[in-house]
Design a protein around this motif. Structure first.
Motif, PDB file in Angstrom:
ATOM      1  N   GLU A   5      -4.334 -14.125   5.244  1.00  0.00           N
ATOM      2  CA  GLU A   5      -5.446 -13.207   5.495  1.00  0.00           C
ATOM      3  C   GLU A   5      -5.020 -11.744   5.564  1.00  0.00           C
ATOM      4  OE1 GLU A   5      -8.862 -15.046   8.029  1.00  0.00           O
ATOM      5  OE2 GLU A   5      -6.939 -15.669   8.914  1.00  0.00           O
ATOM      6  N   LEU A   6      -3.923 -11.462   6.266  1.00  0.00           N
ATOM      7  CA  LEU A   6      -3.486 -10.073   6.382  1.00  0.00           C
ATOM      8  C   LEU A   6      -2.987  -9.550   5.035  1.00  0.00           C
ATOM      9  CD1 LEU A   6      -3.206  -7.712   8.332  1.00  0.00           C
ATOM     10  CD2 LEU A   6      -0.865  -8.470   8.797  1.00  0.00           C
ATOM     11  N   HIS A   7      -2.242 -10.368   4.295  1.00  0.00           N
ATOM     12  CA  HIS A   7      -1.818  -9.986   2.945  1.00  0.00           C
ATOM     13  C   HIS A   7      -3.041  -9.589   2.115  1.00  0.00           C
ATOM     14  CE1 HIS A   7       1.985 -12.114   3.752  1.00  0.00           C
ATOM     15  NE2 HIS A   7       2.472 -11.597   2.634  1.00  0.00           N
ATOM     16  N   TYR A   8      -4.036 -10.460   2.126  1.00  0.00           N
ATOM     17  CA  TYR A   8      -5.226 -10.264   1.302  1.00  0.00           C
ATOM     18  C   TYR A   8      -5.983  -8.996   1.719  1.00  0.00           C
ATOM     19  CZ  TYR A   8      -9.360 -11.324  -1.433  1.00  0.00           C
ATOM     20  OH  TYR A   8     -10.389 -11.253  -2.345  1.00  0.00           O
ATOM     21  N   ARG A   9      -6.145  -8.797   3.005  1.00  0.00           N
ATOM     22  CA  ARG A   9      -6.876  -7.620   3.489  1.00  0.00           C
ATOM     23  C   ARG A   9      -6.167  -6.336   3.069  1.00  0.00           C
ATOM     24  NH1 ARG A   9      -7.817  -5.129   9.268  1.00  0.00           N
ATOM     25  NH2 ARG A   9      -9.486  -3.690   8.698  1.00  0.00           N
ATOM     26  N   ILE A  10      -4.865  -6.281   3.244  1.00  0.00           N
ATOM     27  CA  ILE A  10      -4.110  -5.086   2.866  1.00  0.00           C
ATOM     28  C   ILE A  10      -4.150  -4.890   1.353  1.00  0.00           C
ATOM     29  CG2 ILE A  10      -1.777  -4.095   2.782  1.00  0.00           C
ATOM     30  CD1 ILE A  10      -1.383  -5.481   5.594  1.00  0.00           C
ATOM     31  N   GLY A  11      -3.952  -5.968   0.597  1.00  0.00           N
ATOM     32  CA  GLY A  11      -4.003  -5.881  -0.855  1.00  0.00           C
ATOM     33  C   GLY A  11      -5.335  -5.392  -1.364  1.00  0.00           C
ATOM     34  N   GLU A  12      -6.418  -5.955  -0.848  1.00  0.00           N
ATOM     35  CA  GLU A  12      -7.754  -5.541  -1.271  1.00  0.00           C
ATOM     36  C   GLU A  12      -8.017  -4.076  -0.927  1.00  0.00           C
ATOM     37  OE1 GLU A  12     -10.247  -7.295  -3.109  1.00  0.00           O
ATOM     38  OE2 GLU A  12      -8.377  -8.366  -3.512  1.00  0.00           O
ATOM     39  N   PHE A 153       5.107  -0.900   9.908  1.00  0.00           N
ATOM     40  CA  PHE A 153       3.791  -0.876  10.536  1.00  0.00           C
ATOM     41  C   PHE A 153       3.521  -2.266  11.094  1.00  0.00           C
ATOM     42  CE2 PHE A 153       3.603   2.354   7.235  1.00  0.00           C
ATOM     43  CZ  PHE A 153       3.000   3.427   7.873  1.00  0.00           C
ATOM     44  N   TYR A 154       2.653  -2.348  12.087  1.00  0.00           N
ATOM     45  CA  TYR A 154       2.313  -3.654  12.643  1.00  0.00           C
ATOM     46  C   TYR A 154       0.876  -3.635  13.143  1.00  0.00           C
ATOM     47  CZ  TYR A 154       3.577  -1.092  16.849  1.00  0.00           C
ATOM     48  OH  TYR A 154       3.666  -0.140  17.831  1.00  0.00           O
ATOM     49  N   GLY A 155       0.319  -4.826  13.220  1.00  0.00           N
ATOM     50  CA  GLY A 155      -1.041  -5.003  13.696  1.00  0.00           C
ATOM     51  C   GLY A 155      -1.553  -6.352  13.227  1.00  0.00           C
ATOM     52  N   ASN A 156      -2.832  -6.595  13.459  1.00  0.00           N
ATOM     53  CA  ASN A 156      -3.437  -7.837  12.994  1.00  0.00           C
ATOM     54  C   ASN A 156      -4.695  -7.512  12.192  1.00  0.00           C
ATOM     55  OD1 ASN A 156      -5.659  -7.557  14.835  1.00  0.00           O
ATOM     56  ND2 ASN A 156      -4.361  -8.355  16.460  1.00  0.00           N
ATOM     57  N   LEU A 157      -5.428  -8.535  11.809  1.00  0.00           N
ATOM     58  CA  LEU A 157      -6.616  -8.322  10.982  1.00  0.00           C
ATOM     59  C   LEU A 157      -7.596  -7.335  11.593  1.00  0.00           C
ATOM     60  CD1 LEU A 157      -7.531 -11.889   9.689  1.00  0.00           C
ATOM     61  CD2 LEU A 157      -6.906  -9.907   8.311  1.00  0.00           C
ATOM     62  N   ILE A 158      -7.659  -7.297  12.897  1.00  0.00           N
ATOM     63  CA  ILE A 158      -8.651  -6.461  13.574  1.00  0.00           C
ATOM     64  C   ILE A 158      -8.162  -5.040  13.800  1.00  0.00           C
ATOM     65  CG2 ILE A 158      -9.954  -6.198  15.733  1.00  0.00           C
ATOM     66  CD1 ILE A 158      -9.849  -9.332  15.874  1.00  0.00           C
ATOM     67  N   ASP A 159      -6.906  -4.882  14.214  1.00  0.00           N
ATOM     68  CA  ASP A 159      -6.478  -3.552  14.661  1.00  0.00           C
ATOM     69  C   ASP A 159      -5.475  -2.828  13.772  1.00  0.00           C
ATOM     70  OD1 ASP A 159      -4.051  -4.796  15.186  1.00  0.00           O
ATOM     71  OD2 ASP A 159      -4.252  -4.724  17.352  1.00  0.00           O
ATOM     72  N   ILE A 160      -5.108  -3.397  12.636  1.00  0.00           N
ATOM     73  CA  ILE A 160      -4.136  -2.696  11.777  1.00  0.00           C
ATOM     74  C   ILE A 160      -4.777  -1.426  11.219  1.00  0.00           C
ATOM     75  CG2 ILE A 160      -4.674  -3.956   9.640  1.00  0.00           C
ATOM     76  CD1 ILE A 160      -1.185  -3.656  10.017  1.00  0.00           C
ATOM     77  N   ASP A 161      -4.044  -0.329  11.235  1.00  0.00           N
ATOM     78  CA  ASP A 161      -4.569   0.953  10.777  1.00  0.00           C
ATOM     79  C   ASP A 161      -4.264   1.127   9.290  1.00  0.00           C
ATOM     80  OD1 ASP A 161      -5.389   3.542  10.323  1.00  0.00           O
ATOM     81  OD2 ASP A 161      -4.463   4.348  12.145  1.00  0.00           O
ATOM     82  N   LEU A 162      -5.157   0.642   8.453  1.00  0.00           N
ATOM     83  CA  LEU A 162      -4.958   0.711   7.007  1.00  0.00           C
ATOM     84  C   LEU A 162      -4.963   2.151   6.502  1.00  0.00           C
ATOM     85  CD1 LEU A 162      -7.137  -2.334   5.934  1.00  0.00           C
ATOM     86  CD2 LEU A 162      -4.653  -2.225   6.156  1.00  0.00           C
ATOM     87  N   ASN A 163      -5.716   3.025   7.162  1.00  0.00           N
ATOM     88  CA  ASN A 163      -5.744   4.432   6.750  1.00  0.00           C
ATOM     89  C   ASN A 163      -4.387   5.097   6.965  1.00  0.00           C
ATOM     90  OD1 ASN A 163      -8.434   4.541   5.845  1.00  0.00           O
ATOM     91  ND2 ASN A 163      -9.145   4.707   7.960  1.00  0.00           N
ATOM     92  N   GLU A 164      -3.709   4.760   8.047  1.00  0.00           N
ATOM     93  CA  GLU A 164      -2.373   5.318   8.309  1.00  0.00           C
ATOM     94  C   GLU A 164      -1.391   4.870   7.232  1.00  0.00           C
ATOM     95  OE1 GLU A 164       1.133   5.436  11.723  1.00  0.00           O
ATOM     96  OE2 GLU A 164      -0.564   4.089  11.989  1.00  0.00           O
ATOM     97  N   ILE A 165      -1.466   3.603   6.860  1.00  0.00           N
ATOM     98  CA  ILE A 165      -0.598   3.075   5.804  1.00  0.00           C
ATOM     99  C   ILE A 165      -0.899   3.774   4.488  1.00  0.00           C
ATOM    100  CG2 ILE A 165       0.009   1.016   4.471  1.00  0.00           C
ATOM    101  CD1 ILE A 165      -0.680  -0.606   7.083  1.00  0.00           C
ATOM    102  N   LEU A 166      -2.175   3.918   4.155  1.00  0.00           N
ATOM    103  CA  LEU A 166      -2.573   4.574   2.912  1.00  0.00           C
ATOM    104  C   LEU A 166      -2.096   6.021   2.864  1.00  0.00           C
ATOM    105  CD1 LEU A 166      -4.050   4.493   0.189  1.00  0.00           C
ATOM    106  CD2 LEU A 166      -6.093   5.235   1.427  1.00  0.00           C
ATOM    107  N   LEU A 167      -2.277   6.753   3.957  1.00  0.00           N
ATOM    108  CA  LEU A 167      -1.818   8.150   4.000  1.00  0.00           C
ATOM    109  C   LEU A 167      -0.321   8.237   3.760  1.00  0.00           C
ATOM    110  CD1 LEU A 167      -3.851   9.694   6.952  1.00  0.00           C
ATOM    111  CD2 LEU A 167      -3.924  10.357   4.546  1.00  0.00           C
ATOM    112  N   PHE A 168       0.423   7.312   4.355  1.00  0.00           N
ATOM    113  CA  PHE A 168       1.870   7.308   4.153  1.00  0.00           C
ATOM    114  C   PHE A 168       2.202   7.022   2.699  1.00  0.00           C
ATOM    115  CE2 PHE A 168       6.158   5.620   4.309  1.00  0.00           C
ATOM    116  CZ  PHE A 168       6.782   6.614   5.034  1.00  0.00           C
ATOM    117  N   VAL A 169       1.533   6.038   2.097  1.00  0.00           N
ATOM    118  CA  VAL A 169       1.768   5.671   0.694  1.00  0.00           C
ATOM    119  C   VAL A 169       1.444   6.860  -0.216  1.00  0.00           C
ATOM    120  CG1 VAL A 169       0.931   4.229  -1.212  1.00  0.00           C
ATOM    121  CG2 VAL A 169       1.488   3.196   0.994  1.00  0.00           C
TER     122      VAL A 169
END
Length: 172
Positions: A5-12, A153-169
């Motif tokens: 689930e986390l792989h898929y959420r981040i990938g999408e 980075f760390y977190g779960n399906l609910i609290d992972i900060d995808l925007n922070e990861i994206l900004l870094f990328v």
């Protein structure tokens, strides 16, 4: 329910964001349709293949960002092993690219994302992960690798900060 689930959420999420002049290569767990094998040298063979990564960004036909996501095995040996195999790799070779060698850029960023869903309350894992991140960042300049930047980075399906990861990328 998806297996990763986390792989898929981040990938999408990363697939949905266009980054100029960048090709996203995504493995099946993240919603893609191919494995992403990395090799020790320019010869595609089982002897030279050392890992498959979860997500890769290619810019100007060079590997720029590698992302590894761990949902189950979050032990130091797994974290460090995933980093080190990618650090030793030199090429991505796959049929979707007509088996042409895609080499590492001069300044590759390696990102690891660890799932916190299995952690017990008051677990020391997050502190351990921060220490691992600092240790890798400390030794990185001494390694003969094209990976020059490391982030965890760390977190779960609910609290992972995808925007922070994206900004870094995007800044890599």
């Amino acid at each position: 329910m998806k297996k990763h689930e986390l792989h898929y959420r981040i990938g999408e999420y990363l697939k949905s964001v266009e980054i100029e002049n960048v090709q996203n290569i995504i493995d099946p767990a993240c919603g893609g349709n191919q494995n992403i094998p990395l090799f020790l040298n320019e010869k595609k063979s089982n002897e030279n293949e050392i890992c498959n990564v979860d997500f890769m960004l290619v810019k100007n036909n060079r590997i720029k960002v590698i992302i590894e996501i761990e949902e189950a095995n979050i032990k130091p040996t797994q974290i460090l092993g995933k980093f080190m195999t990618s650090a030793l790799a030199k090429f991505y070779i796959h049929k979707t690219n007509n088996y042409e060698n895609v080499s590492m850029a001069e300044n590759v960023c390696f990102i690891q994302i660890l799932d916190t869903k299995m952690l017990k309350k008051n677990s020391s894992k997050i502190s351990q992960w921060k220490n691992i991140e600092l240790a890798i960042q400390e030794v990185l300049p001494t390694l003969k690798t094209n990976i020059k930047t490391y982030r965890l980075f760390y977190g779960n399906l609910i609290d992972i900060d995808l925007n922070e990861i994206l900004l870094f990328v995007k800044n890599e």
